[in-house]
Scaffold this active site. Structure first.
Site, short mmCIF file in Angstrom:
data_model
loop_
_atom_site.label_atom_id
_atom_site.label_comp_id
_atom_site.label_asym_id
_atom_site.label_seq_id
_atom_site.Cartn_x
_atom_site.Cartn_y
_atom_site.Cartn_z
N GLU A 1 -3.14 -0.16 8.47
CA GLU A 1 -1.92 0.24 9.19
C GLU A 1 -2.02 -0.29 10.61
O GLU A 1 -3.05 -0.17 11.26
CB GLU A 1 -1.76 1.77 9.29
CG GLU A 1 -1.43 2.47 8.01
CD GLU A 1 -1.25 3.98 8.19
OE1 GLU A 1 -0.92 4.43 9.31
OE2 GLU A 1 -1.45 4.69 7.19
N HIS B 1 -2.74 10.88 0.75
CA HIS B 1 -2.18 10.68 2.09
C HIS B 1 -1.50 11.99 2.50
O HIS B 1 -0.30 12.05 2.72
CB HIS B 1 -1.21 9.50 2.10
CG HIS B 1 -0.92 8.92 3.47
ND1 HIS B 1 -1.03 7.57 3.74
CD2 HIS B 1 -0.51 9.49 4.61
CE1 HIS B 1 -0.69 7.34 5.02
NE2 HIS B 1 -0.37 8.50 5.56
N GLU C 1 -7.17 8.51 6.32
CA GLU C 1 -7.42 9.20 7.59
C GLU C 1 -7.90 10.64 7.44
O GLU C 1 -7.22 11.60 7.84
CB GLU C 1 -6.14 9.18 8.45
CG GLU C 1 -5.66 7.79 8.80
CD GLU C 1 -4.50 7.78 9.80
OE1 GLU C 1 -3.96 8.86 10.10
OE2 GLU C 1 -4.15 6.70 10.29
N TYR D 1 -3.61 2.10 16.12
CA TYR D 1 -2.39 2.19 16.94
C TYR D 1 -2.68 2.05 18.43
O TYR D 1 -1.92 1.41 19.15
CB TYR D 1 -1.68 3.53 16.66
CG TYR D 1 -1.12 3.56 15.25
CD1 TYR D 1 0.12 3.01 14.97
CD2 TYR D 1 -1.88 4.06 14.19
CE1 TYR D 1 0.61 2.99 13.67
CE2 TYR D 1 -1.39 4.05 12.89
CZ TYR D 1 -0.14 3.51 12.64
OH TYR D 1 0.34 3.46 11.36
N ARG E 1 0.86 -1.19 0.00
CA ARG E 1 0.00 0.00 0.00
C ARG E 1 0.90 1.24 0.00
O ARG E 1 1.67 1.45 0.93
CB ARG E 1 -0.89 -0.02 1.25
CG ARG E 1 -1.69 1.24 1.49
CD ARG E 1 -2.60 1.11 2.73
NE ARG E 1 -3.35 2.32 2.96
CZ ARG E 1 -3.09 3.21 3.92
NH1 ARG E 1 -2.11 3.01 4.78
NH2 ARG E 1 -3.82 4.30 4.04
N ASN F 1 -6.80 1.95 10.32
CA ASN F 1 -5.45 2.18 10.85
C ASN F 1 -5.57 2.22 12.36
O ASN F 1 -6.22 3.11 12.91
CB ASN F 1 -4.87 3.50 10.35
CG ASN F 1 -4.66 3.50 8.84
OD1 ASN F 1 -4.76 2.46 8.19
ND2 ASN F 1 -4.37 4.67 8.30
C1 GBH Z 1 -0.94 7.19 10.71
O1 GBH Z 1 -1.56 8.25 11.38
C2 GBH Z 1 -0.55 7.72 9.38
O2 GBH Z 1 -1.43 7.27 8.36
C3 GBH Z 1 0.88 7.45 8.99
O3 GBH Z 1 1.23 8.26 7.92
C4 GBH Z 1 1.76 7.67 10.20
O4 GBH Z 1 3.12 7.61 9.88
C5 GBH Z 1 1.41 6.60 11.20
O5 GBH Z 1 0.04 6.62 11.51
C6 GBH Z 1 2.19 6.70 12.51
O6 GBH Z 1 1.93 7.90 13.15
O7 GBH Z 1 -4.45 12.62 20.68
O8 GBH Z 1 -6.05 13.90 19.52
O9 GBH Z 1 -3.77 14.24 19.00
C7 GBH Z 1 -1.49 8.31 12.76
C8 GBH Z 1 -2.83 8.32 13.43
C9 GBH Z 1 -4.22 9.63 14.78
C10 GBH Z 1 -2.17 8.89 15.67
C11 GBH Z 1 -4.27 10.72 15.79
C12 GBH Z 1 -2.17 9.99 16.69
C13 GBH Z 1 -3.48 11.52 17.89
C14 GBH Z 1 -4.86 11.99 18.22
N1 GBH Z 1 -2.86 9.30 14.48
N2 GBH Z 1 -3.53 10.36 16.99
S1 GBH Z 1 -4.80 13.28 19.44
#
Ligand code: GBH
Length: 456
Positions: free
Chosen positions: A364, A118, A163, A300, A74, A298
């Site tokens: 992801e 992206h 996202e 985390y 991807r 995605n």
């Molecule tokens: C993804 O986004 C991306 O798609 C990718 O490009 C990136 O490298 C990867 O993850 C790693 O970061 O607490 O309100 O500030 C990350 C998704 C969503 C993670 C928002 C951090 C913080 C929300 N992000 N989150 S807040």
């Protein structure tokens, strides 16, 4: 622990995070070029100017993917390579790069999964309001068509947006991402225009014969602190209301319109209190509700909240008045993000129940740790444990009935981690930025074995 026969194993990247070559072959400027070159926005003043130099090294990178026997890769297309000013005639030299990449992948028997957006919006469009401007949605659909015209004979798997929550609320809400604006009303408008762009593009791609269409969201189960380690903990009334509201703002804001053609009341209320809802025109929701095949997730970490009477809304969360964003009682990655693997199964099971019309894919999942290179090896045991823990939960979700089609690791390579720059390493392949040498980390070797046996 064996996965379904058709289960797709792969890895993901994004254009600005790996390509470099920002001035080559007629590429225009993106909002991330502007943002990263503005002091104070990115840790250590890092930029994507060179990144992993993937633009020149893609053949070597595809060889690495082939060594791991990835079934899918991807990646995203940089809009300013295709249309330097975000509109008008295409730049054939920019498209030619993706043409070569796709051919290289197909020769290696790896399916290209193309993401059209992206986060690297052409700066020329931002100068006209970016995603706060409704016209950007129409420009996006034209761009999507242009990419499909060039690659559609060989690419079947298309994603419109990665996202949109992050684009809208970190880009235009709290300003932590490009274009760095702090405007809650603009963020909500942007979210709507991103969705409109998704719907318009999805319709164009479908009409042009695209086999599979996907929208990718950053989603998390929204939990009270007690629910992090005890899924059966029952929230009190005030906490439960806050949990539902944050789930509406994070996930339902995007998936309800795309899959059901409706907005959650919480989103319309947030807009009513932040600039109004005039940007939502009659017929928009029907356009956004274009048929799609998959939702990409995605994941985390979970989102942990509790009731916080009197608290103002967080800048990234218009509509979150009275919400306290809380810490999770869990170990963390180098990003400081809590590690809660069963958050993934809880999320996938819920999404499969709420959106039975679409299949799911984990597009992801991964983690940053402080990797150390030793004698040409990277013993990233913590990343292996993270990935293994989450894959067990993916397997559990499938057992519980979720229609899960595949799993893509974030990320293939260490890369430009947005506002965190290069100090945060998410790759299963280590990149030495001084030499551009790539080394398979232990997690890559482990993942190769997972793929080979289709399970753990
Ligand atoms: C993804 O986004 C991306 O798609 C990718 O490009 C990136 O490298 C990867 O993850 C790693 O970061 O607490 O309100 O500030 C990350 C998704 C969503 C993670 C928002 C951090 C913080 C929300 N992000 N989150 S807040």
């Amino acid at each position: 622990m064996i996965f379904p026969e058709e289960f797709v194993w792969g890895a993901a990247t994004a254009s600005y995070q790996i390509e470099g070559a920002v001035k080559e072959d007629g590429r225009g400027q993106s909002i991330w070029d502007t943002f990263s070159h503005t002091p104070g926005n990115v840790v250590d003043g890092d930029t994507g100017d060179v990144a992993c130099d993937h633009y020149h090294r893609y053949r070597e990178d595809v060889r690495l993917m082939r060594e791991l026997r990835l079934a899918a890769y991807r990646f995203s297309v940089a809009w300013p390579r295709v249309q330097p000013d975000g509109a008008g005639p295409v730049n054939p030299r920019g498209l030619a790069f993706y043409d070569r990449l796709v051919d290289e992948l197909l020769a290696a028997e790896i399916s290209p999964y193309v993401t059209l957006y992206h986060w690297d919006l052409p700066q020329a469009l931002e100068d006209r309001g970016g995603w706060t401007n409704r016209d950007t949605a129409y420009r996006f659909a034209d761009y999507a068509q242009a990419v499909h015209d060039r690659l559609g004979d060989r690419v079947g798997d298309w994603t419109t947006l990665n996202e949109p929550w992050v684009s809208a609320f970190l880009g235009y809400g709290n300003g932590v991402h490009a274009p760095g604006r702090r405007d809650p009303a603009g963020a909500l408008r942007s979210a709507h225009h991103l969705l409109l762009g998704h719907g318009l593009a999805a319709r164009r791609l479908r009409a042009s014969g695209a086999r599979s269409l996907m929208l990718v969201v950053n989603s998390s189960p929204v939990l009270t602190p007690a629910q992090v380690n005890d899924p059966s903990a029952v929230a009190g009334e005030a906490d439960a209301a806050v949990v539902d509201r944050v789930h509406a703002l994070l996930t339902r804001q995007f998936l309800d319109p795309a899959v059901h053609g409706t907005y959650p009341a919480e989103v319309l209320e947030a807009a009513a209190r932040n600039g109004g809802t005039d940007h939502v025109l009659d017929g928009d929701l029907a356009l956004i509700n274009a048929p799609i095949d998959l939702v990409g997730v995605n994941y985390y970490n979970p989102c942990v909240v509790e009731s916080g009477p009197g608290l103002p809304a967080d800048a990234a969360w218009p509509g979150s008045e009275g919400v306290r964003f809380a810490a999770a009682d869990a170990p963390t990655t180098a990003m400081g993000w809590p590690i809660v693997p069963d958050g993934l199964s809880r999320l996938l099971v819920r999404l499969s129940q709420d959106y039975p019309q679409v299949g799911l894919m984990v597009t992801e999942n991964g983690a940053a740790f402080d990797d150390v290179v030793e004698g040409g090896r990277v013993h990233d045991d913590e990343r292996v444990a993270y990935l293994e823990g989450h894959l067990r939960e993916v397997h559990r979700a499938i057992g519980a009935g979720a229609d899960l089609r595949g799993y893509l690791v974030w990320s293939l390579l260490d890369n430009f981690e947005w506002a965190e720059g290069y100090r945060r390493r998410f790759g299963i392949v280590h990149v030495d930025y001084a030499t551009q040498a790539r080394v398979l980390k232990d997690s890559a070797l482990w993942y190769r074995d997972v793929i080979a046996r289709n399970g753990l």
